[in-house]
Scaffold this motif. Sequence first.
Motif, short mmCIF file in Angstrom:
data_model
loop_
_atom_site.label_atom_id
_atom_site.label_comp_id
_atom_site.label_asym_id
_atom_site.label_seq_id
_atom_site.Cartn_x
_atom_site.Cartn_y
_atom_site.Cartn_z
N ALA A 257 -46.17 9.65 -63.01
CA ALA A 257 -46.25 8.71 -64.17
C ALA A 257 -44.89 8.34 -64.75
N ALA A 258 -44.15 9.35 -65.13
CA ALA A 258 -43.10 9.11 -66.07
C ALA A 258 -42.11 8.60 -65.10
N LEU A 259 -41.84 8.97 -64.15
CA LEU A 259 -41.05 8.37 -63.03
C LEU A 259 -41.12 6.75 -62.79
N GLU A 260 -42.32 6.65 -62.61
CA GLU A 260 -42.99 5.20 -62.30
C GLU A 260 -42.55 4.39 -63.36
N ALA A 261 -42.89 4.88 -64.64
CA ALA A 261 -42.54 4.03 -65.89
C ALA A 261 -41.24 3.66 -66.09
N GLU B 17 -39.03 9.48 -54.53
CA GLU B 17 -40.18 10.00 -53.82
C GLU B 17 -40.01 10.67 -52.55
N ALA B 18 -38.92 10.36 -51.73
CA ALA B 18 -38.90 11.11 -50.41
C ALA B 18 -38.16 12.21 -50.71
N LYS B 19 -37.87 12.61 -51.80
CA LYS B 19 -36.94 13.75 -52.21
C LYS B 19 -38.01 14.74 -52.91
N VAL B 20 -39.14 14.46 -52.98
CA VAL B 20 -39.86 15.30 -53.75
C VAL B 20 -40.26 16.64 -52.97
N ALA B 21 -40.35 17.86 -53.47
CA ALA B 21 -40.72 18.94 -52.84
C ALA B 21 -42.20 19.25 -53.79
N GLY B 22 -43.19 18.83 -53.34
CA GLY B 22 -44.53 19.10 -53.93
C GLY B 22 -44.72 20.51 -53.70
#
Length: 261
Positions: A158-162, A170-175
């Motif tokens: 949410a923070a990154l979107e805001a 998004e493609a670099k996220v390691a969930g």
Amino acid sequence: MRSRRPWIKFAAAAISAVFLGVAATPAAAAEKVTVFAAASLKNALDEANAAWGKDGGKEAVASYAASSALAKQIEGGAPADIFISADLDWMDYLAKKSLIRVDGRSNLLGNRIVLVATKDHAKPVEIKKGFDLAALLGDGKLAMGEVKSVPAGKYGKAALEALGVWPSVEAKVAGAESVRAALALVSRGEAPYGIVYQTDAAADTGVAVVGTFPADSHPPIIYPIAILSESKNPDARAYLEFLKSEKAAHFFTEQGFTILK
């Protein structure tokens, strides 16, 4: 046949004893307050539980995981007395299924999310609209809780979107399965940066906070607590009230949580 009867009676008695032993186990276990708590609470809650036991002679045992995983376990019938979630959504999820007591729910704590880096390579980052997080990551990954289920991951997304940054990272996220698992990825040097709670960063000497996300860039971080509907433990209410009391407050504030009244 007559010679077998004593053995049959003995076997029956042995089987009865086994079942009586199994039946007695839940009664003994019920003396402990079983707590399902968000992973980010571990350090503070372990200390609070020890103090509660020392103060009243009772025992609380905690199981830590992502709030999403714990809520699903409760829904599946896992035995527990207290649930402490890292967001309102998963508590609401259980409330809609009548799995918590309405009169046993309240908001307990607040928190912040921060950007962390491995301590040896930490440099301050100005977190603002459009900051170039993708460039900071380079070929590395951004460690976060799973963004669809883990509260810290949801807040982070949410923070990154805001801030207009999400599409570039998004493609670099390691969930990770929990916020503590995301923290470990950074601490071990497997990811250059991660988004965790400020309380998690304080609990791991292997990472350093390089920036704090603006409070208005994501929904308020609220940790609700509730007694579960299926709890039969007479000590559950007293335990909940202890965690809300001044006696327990410093265990949480020392880790960076804020107390909600």
